[in-house]
Design a protein around this motif. Structure first.
Motif, PDB file in Angstrom:
ATOM      1  N   UNK A 268      -4.129   0.220 -14.715  1.00  0.00           N
ATOM      2  CA  UNK A 268      -3.068   1.022 -14.119  1.00  0.00           C
ATOM      3  C   UNK A 268      -3.493   2.481 -14.186  1.00  0.00           C
ATOM      4  N   UNK A 269      -3.457   3.155 -13.057  1.00  0.00           N
ATOM      5  CA  UNK A 269      -3.840   4.556 -13.034  1.00  0.00           C
ATOM      6  C   UNK A 269      -2.696   5.385 -12.457  1.00  0.00           C
ATOM      7  N   UNK A 270      -2.471   6.532 -13.060  1.00  0.00           N
ATOM      8  CA  UNK A 270      -1.483   7.490 -12.579  1.00  0.00           C
ATOM      9  C   UNK A 270      -2.263   8.734 -12.194  1.00  0.00           C
ATOM     10  N   UNK A 271      -2.313   9.025 -10.913  1.00  0.00           N
ATOM     11  CA  UNK A 271      -3.168  10.091 -10.390  1.00  0.00           C
ATOM     12  C   UNK A 271      -2.320  11.288  -9.975  1.00  0.00           C
ATOM     13  N   UNK A 272      -2.396  12.380 -10.726  1.00  0.00           N
ATOM     14  CA  UNK A 272      -1.701  13.600 -10.290  1.00  0.00           C
ATOM     15  C   UNK A 272      -2.286  14.046  -8.951  1.00  0.00           C
ATOM     16  N   UNK A 273      -1.429  14.387  -8.022  1.00  0.00           N
ATOM     17  CA  UNK A 273      -1.881  14.707  -6.672  1.00  0.00           C
ATOM     18  C   UNK A 273      -2.195  16.197  -6.562  1.00  0.00           C
ATOM     19  N   UNK A 274      -3.459  16.504  -6.252  1.00  0.00           N
ATOM     20  CA  UNK A 274      -3.895  17.884  -6.082  1.00  0.00           C
ATOM     21  C   UNK A 274      -3.249  18.528  -4.866  1.00  0.00           C
ATOM     22  N   UNK A 275      -3.188  19.841  -4.859  1.00  0.00           N
ATOM     23  CA  UNK A 275      -2.494  20.591  -3.816  1.00  0.00           C
ATOM     24  C   UNK A 275      -2.951  20.258  -2.393  1.00  0.00           C
ATOM     25  N   UNK A 276      -4.272  20.194  -2.113  1.00  0.00           N
ATOM     26  CA  UNK A 276      -4.683  19.865  -0.733  1.00  0.00           C
ATOM     27  C   UNK A 276      -4.191  18.493  -0.278  1.00  0.00           C
ATOM     28  N   UNK A 277      -4.273  17.508  -1.165  1.00  0.00           N
ATOM     29  CA  UNK A 277      -3.818  16.162  -0.808  1.00  0.00           C
ATOM     30  C   UNK A 277      -2.298  16.128  -0.692  1.00  0.00           C
ATOM     31  N   UNK A 278      -1.604  16.788  -1.586  1.00  0.00           N
ATOM     32  CA  UNK A 278      -0.140  16.815  -1.543  1.00  0.00           C
ATOM     33  C   UNK A 278       0.357  17.399  -0.230  1.00  0.00           C
ATOM     34  N   UNK A 279      -0.289  18.455   0.222  1.00  0.00           N
ATOM     35  CA  UNK A 279       0.109  19.067   1.495  1.00  0.00           C
ATOM     36  C   UNK A 279      -0.015  18.076   2.644  1.00  0.00           C
ATOM     37  N   UNK A 280      -1.084  17.298   2.630  1.00  0.00           N
ATOM     38  CA  UNK A 280      -1.277  16.298   3.681  1.00  0.00           C
ATOM     39  C   UNK A 280      -0.252  15.177   3.584  1.00  0.00           C
ATOM     40  N   UNK A 281      -0.040  14.678   2.377  1.00  0.00           N
ATOM     41  CA  UNK A 281       0.909  13.582   2.199  1.00  0.00           C
ATOM     42  C   UNK A 281       2.321  13.997   2.589  1.00  0.00           C
ATOM     43  N   UNK A 282       2.703  15.188   2.158  1.00  0.00           N
ATOM     44  CA  UNK A 282       4.071  15.639   2.417  1.00  0.00           C
ATOM     45  C   UNK A 282       4.321  15.949   3.891  1.00  0.00           C
ATOM     46  N   UNK A 283       3.247  16.188   4.640  1.00  0.00           N
ATOM     47  CA  UNK A 283       3.409  16.489   6.071  1.00  0.00           C
ATOM     48  C   UNK A 283       3.174  15.262   6.952  1.00  0.00           C
ATOM     49  N   UNK A 284       2.842  14.133   6.325  1.00  0.00           N
ATOM     50  CA  UNK A 284       2.583  12.898   7.077  1.00  0.00           C
ATOM     51  C   UNK A 284       3.867  12.100   7.264  1.00  0.00           C
ATOM     52  N   UNK A 285       4.156  11.736   8.490  1.00  0.00           N
ATOM     53  CA  UNK A 285       5.348  10.944   8.773  1.00  0.00           C
ATOM     54  C   UNK A 285       5.165   9.518   8.264  1.00  0.00           C
ATOM     55  N   UNK A 286       6.204   8.959   7.702  1.00  0.00           N
ATOM     56  CA  UNK A 286       6.160   7.596   7.163  1.00  0.00           C
ATOM     57  C   UNK A 286       6.480   6.620   8.287  1.00  0.00           C
ATOM     58  N   UNK A 287       5.433   6.131   8.928  1.00  0.00           N
ATOM     59  CA  UNK A 287       5.613   5.219  10.057  1.00  0.00           C
ATOM     60  C   UNK A 287       5.401   3.763   9.672  1.00  0.00           C
ATOM     61  N   UNK A 288       4.793   3.535   8.522  1.00  0.00           N
ATOM     62  CA  UNK A 288       4.549   2.175   8.032  1.00  0.00           C
ATOM     63  C   UNK A 288       4.852   2.137   6.541  1.00  0.00           C
ATOM     64  N   UNK A 289       4.836   0.952   5.965  1.00  0.00           N
ATOM     65  CA  UNK A 289       5.024   0.807   4.529  1.00  0.00           C
ATOM     66  C   UNK A 289       3.869   1.457   3.783  1.00  0.00           C
ATOM     67  N   UNK A 290       2.671   1.369   4.367  1.00  0.00           N
ATOM     68  CA  UNK A 290       1.489   1.932   3.730  1.00  0.00           C
ATOM     69  C   UNK A 290       1.307   3.402   4.110  1.00  0.00           C
ATOM     70  N   UNK A 291       0.697   4.161   3.188  1.00  0.00           N
ATOM     71  CA  UNK A 291       0.450   5.583   3.438  1.00  0.00           C
ATOM     72  C   UNK A 291      -0.520   5.762   4.604  1.00  0.00           C
ATOM     73  N   UNK A 292      -1.586   4.987   4.581  1.00  0.00           N
ATOM     74  CA  UNK A 292      -2.581   5.076   5.649  1.00  0.00           C
ATOM     75  C   UNK A 292      -2.180   4.174   6.807  1.00  0.00           C
ATOM     76  N   UNK A 293      -2.255   4.721   8.014  1.00  0.00           N
ATOM     77  CA  UNK A 293      -1.852   3.965   9.194  1.00  0.00           C
ATOM     78  C   UNK A 293      -2.750   4.315  10.367  1.00  0.00           C
ATOM     79  N   UNK A 294      -2.762   3.449  11.345  1.00  0.00           N
ATOM     80  CA  UNK A 294      -3.575   3.661  12.545  1.00  0.00           C
ATOM     81  C   UNK A 294      -2.888   4.668  13.469  1.00  0.00           C
ATOM     82  N   UNK A 295      -3.573   5.017  14.540  1.00  0.00           N
ATOM     83  CA  UNK A 295      -2.975   5.918  15.533  1.00  0.00           C
ATOM     84  C   UNK A 295      -1.803   5.253  16.241  1.00  0.00           C
TER      85      UNK A 295
END
Length: 199
Positions: A78-105
């Motif tokens: 089990x890993x708990x990964x603190x999210x660095x600022x560059x990644x956090x900015x991307x995650x927070x600006x990504x629309x949740x279109x699927x259950x998974x974070x990564x999605x196709x076009x």
């Protein structure tokens, strides 16, 4: 008679991949041309050190706004990964279109084959050769160490065993990074002169 290495390409791959890391130039070239949804996968791998399969299946529920929580399928760690600022900015600006974070076009979850095809296309467009998505895992270990992280700290993020982190750094990466030598001498100078190393 020596065996034919082409008969067992998996073993050859594992033995040779460990000395492959993404340089800052490789990263810049890739992110410049990669579609945003592929670039997110790159950044997620670089800032977490996780395997492709885990990241493609990673649900939004694993991200609480500050930390990514996951259990690795291979090691069950089990890993708990603190999210660095560059990644956090991307995650927070990504629309949740699927259950998974990564999605196709098309706003659907990736298949592994589909992701590999899109990844190869982006690498070709960026003129990045000889590097794979899996190499980002070792690159993450390397960059964390160069930034001053200890072996236990790196293992806490990537989920490697301590000996695995040490083997990666000792045998393949640290000996090639001159910045570490400079850092070591500065620390020695500071110790000998009783001065504080500037941040």
């Amino acid at each position: 008679m020596p065996g034919n290495p082409c008969e067992r390409p998996g073993r050859v791959y594992r033995s040779e991949r460990i000395d492959k890391i993404w340089s800052a130039d490789d990263e810049a070239a890739f992110l410049k041309v990669a579609p945003a949804h592929v670039g997110l996968a790159f950044m997620l791998a670089l800032w977490s050190g996780q395997r492709q399969g885990h990241l493609l299946r990673l649900p939004w529920s694993a991200y609480d706004g500050e930390t990514i929580h996951l259990r690795q399928g291979k090691t069950k760690a089990h890993v708990a990964i603190p999210v660095g600022t560059p990644l956090k900015a991307l995650l927070d600006s990504t629309k949740k279109t699927t259950v998974t974070i990564l999605a196709t076009s098309r706003k659907t979850a990736w298949t592994e084959g589909g992701f590999r095809a899109s990844w190869r296309t982006a690498c070709k467009k960026a003129c990045v050769e000889g590097l794979t998505f899996h190499d980002l895992r070792g690159t993450a270990v390397t960059r964390l160490s160069i930034a001053g992280s200890t072996v236990p700290e790196i293992a806490a993020i990537t989920g490697h065993k301590l000996k695995q982190v040490e083997a990666i750094l000792d045998a393949h990466y640290l000996s090639r990074d001159s910045a570490l030598g400079v850092s070591a001498i500065r620390k020695l100078e500071a110790h000998e002169t009783g001065t504080k190393i500037p941040n």
